[in-house]
Each structure stands twice: as structure tokens, then as C-alpha cells.
Write a protein that holds these residues in place. Structure first.
Motif, PDB file in Angstrom:
ATOM      1  N   LYS A   8       0.866  -1.140  -0.032  1.00  0.00           N
ATOM      2  CA  LYS A   8       0.030  -0.023  -0.061  1.00  0.00           C
ATOM      3  C   LYS A   8       0.869   1.161  -0.023  1.00  0.00           C
ATOM      4  CE  LYS A   8      -4.100  -1.872   2.400  1.00  0.00           C
ATOM      5  NZ  LYS A   8      -4.999  -1.703   3.445  1.00  0.00           N
ATOM      6  N   ASP A   9       1.908   1.287   0.654  1.00  0.00           N
ATOM      7  CA  ASP A   9       2.664   2.614   0.949  1.00  0.00           C
ATOM      8  C   ASP A   9       3.388   2.825  -0.328  1.00  0.00           C
ATOM      9  OD1 ASP A   9       2.257   2.743   3.420  1.00  0.00           O
ATOM     10  OD2 ASP A   9       3.829   1.792   4.444  1.00  0.00           O
ATOM     11  N   LEU A  10       3.978   1.612  -1.175  1.00  0.00           N
ATOM     12  CA  LEU A  10       4.692   1.685  -2.461  1.00  0.00           C
ATOM     13  C   LEU A  10       3.686   2.180  -3.587  1.00  0.00           C
ATOM     14  CD1 LEU A  10       6.964  -1.539  -2.408  1.00  0.00           C
ATOM     15  CD2 LEU A  10       7.804   0.639  -2.399  1.00  0.00           C
ATOM     16  N   LEU A  11       2.460   1.524  -3.356  1.00  0.00           N
ATOM     17  CA  LEU A  11       1.684   2.084  -4.616  1.00  0.00           C
ATOM     18  C   LEU A  11       1.124   3.272  -4.525  1.00  0.00           C
ATOM     19  CD1 LEU A  11      -0.100  -1.503  -5.249  1.00  0.00           C
ATOM     20  CD2 LEU A  11       1.832  -0.322  -6.526  1.00  0.00           C
ATOM     21  N   SER A  12       0.853   3.755  -3.247  1.00  0.00           N
ATOM     22  CA  SER A  12       0.129   5.119  -2.961  1.00  0.00           C
ATOM     23  C   SER A  12       1.524   6.274  -3.016  1.00  0.00           C
ATOM     24  CB  SER A  12      -0.508   5.149  -1.523  1.00  0.00           C
ATOM     25  OG  SER A  12       0.276   4.922  -0.439  1.00  0.00           O
ATOM     26  N   SER A  13       2.600   5.794  -2.985  1.00  0.00           N
ATOM     27  CA  SER A  13       3.583   6.994  -2.791  1.00  0.00           C
ATOM     28  C   SER A  13       3.643   7.668  -4.428  1.00  0.00           C
ATOM     29  CB  SER A  13       5.162   6.201  -2.652  1.00  0.00           C
ATOM     30  OG  SER A  13       5.509   5.519  -3.816  1.00  0.00           O
TER      31      SER A  13
END
Length: 204
Positions: free
Chosen positions: A181-186
Motif C-alpha cells: 500500500k505504501d509503495l503503490l500510494s507513494s
């Protein structure tokens, strides 16, 4: 009998429109393969920019030195822009002086040198001067594709990070989900995809 919705079958009797997921070996080869780039296009950008400051200005509106796949190409572009923004006319002499004054590390020789030597020196610059036409339309065309390939590489690198997370068996499922989630929302992936979308819209 041919399945509904398919025009024909391929040589193996598979519906032509059916996409078979790649096997793990093919996927591994894809991940480790040379990423999207176009060295000839990078050269075309440089050839036009070295003989026309208008082409250089227009190219700088589209890309920056980090968008070049080949490091030496990026260094040349950065030098040309540095001279232009300093109000110094671009010539073989000014390019050489600026690049010789810029110290750097050469991984090929494991020694300190300068950008002039790393980029091929007088032979490379002569090559640029010989092929440059100063065509603004060509510059925009090639620079746009060079930029597009750069964006693709950024997206690939971002998704590689997702693969590393999925392969890390020390992480719990909850930790994997949070990392993804963190990677894709960055900003990296969404911004790159939006820019790629913008370029695609301009090429219709």
C-alpha cells in the motif's frame, strides 16, 4: 470448434486472443532484461541540441539529464544546459573546458577523472557536431520518446520493489499488505503513470 468471440486459433490450436500468463522463467528474464531505452533517439536529441540552442531549450522543456539511459549522454546534455543557462556559446572548446573542469569517478578504470574523458572526448563531440541538423520537430519527437522510456523505467523500478516485498518471507501478511500500500500510494508510481498518460494523449 472455434470459441465464440475469437476470429481464429493459433498454430497450437489456442484461441488467438487468449493471453497465457508467462511462466516464472520468462518473468525472471523480463525483470532482469535491459529496461526500455532508445540510445539512437538519445543521440538524435544531443546531435540537434549541440548545433541549435533553440533545440536545446525545447528539449529541456521535455526532459532532463537523468532521463537519458546512457550516463555519458546525460552528462553531455547537462553540460550543454549548464553552458546555455550561463550564457556561454556552445562550441567544441566550451564543451571541453566545462567537462574537463568537472571531476568524476570512472567505474571502468576505478580512478578519478573528468567528464570529458568519461564521455569519449573529442571523438564523441565531433560525432555529435557532424550529425546535428538543428531540427526542432525532430528534437521534440526524439526527446518525447526518450522521456517516455525514462518514465517506463521508473515504473518498472517501483514495481520491482513490490516484487521484493512479496518475496520477503520474513514479513507477515499484514506487513506485506502495508508495504505494498505504501509503495503503490507513494508519488512515484501514480505520478509516473499520469505523465505517461499525458504523453500518450499527446501522441494520438
Amino acid at each position: 470448434e472455434m470459441e465464440e468471440g475469437y476470429i481464429h486459433k493459433d498454430g497450437n490450436g489456442m484461441p488467438a486472443k487468449l493471453r497465457v500468463p508467462p511462466d516464472p522463467v520468462s518473468l525472471e528474464h523480463l525483470v532482469d532484461s535491459v529496461p526500455p531505452q532508445w540510445l539512437n533517439g538519445e543521440m538524435e536529441v544531443l546531435c540537434n541540441c549541440v548545433v541549435s540552442e533553440e533545440c536545446l531549450r525545447r528539449a529541456a522543456d521535455i526532459l532532463n539529464w537523468k532521463d537519458f539511459y546512457k550516463a555519458s549522454h546525460g552528462y553531455i546534455f547537462a553540460t550543454l544546459r549548464s553552458l546555455q543557462t550561463s550564457g556561454i556559446p556552445i562550441s567544441e572548446l566550451t564543451v571541453r573546458d566545462r567537462m574537463e573542469a568537472t571531476r568524476c569517478w570512472d567505474p571502468a578504470t576505478s580512478a578519478e577523472t573528468n567528464l570529458w574523458e568519461v564521455c569519449g572526448g573529442v571523438i564523441f563531440v565531433h560525432r555529435l557536431l557532424a550529425c546535428g541538423l538543428g531540427s526542432l520537430d525532430h528534437t521534440v519527437y526524439y526527446a518525447t520518446i526518450v522521456r517516455e522510456r525514462s518514465i517506463r523505467r521508473k515504473i518498472i523500478e517501483a514495481f520491482k520493489s513490490c516484487l521484493y516485498v512479496l518475496h520477503d518471507t520474513t514479513l507477515t501478511p499484514q506487513e506485506v499488505m502495508q508495504e505494498l500500500k505504501d509503495l503503490l500510494s507513494s508519488g512515484k508510481i501514480p505520478d509516473a503513470i499520469k505523465e505517461l498518460e499525458f504523453i500518450a494523449g499527446g501522441q494520438k
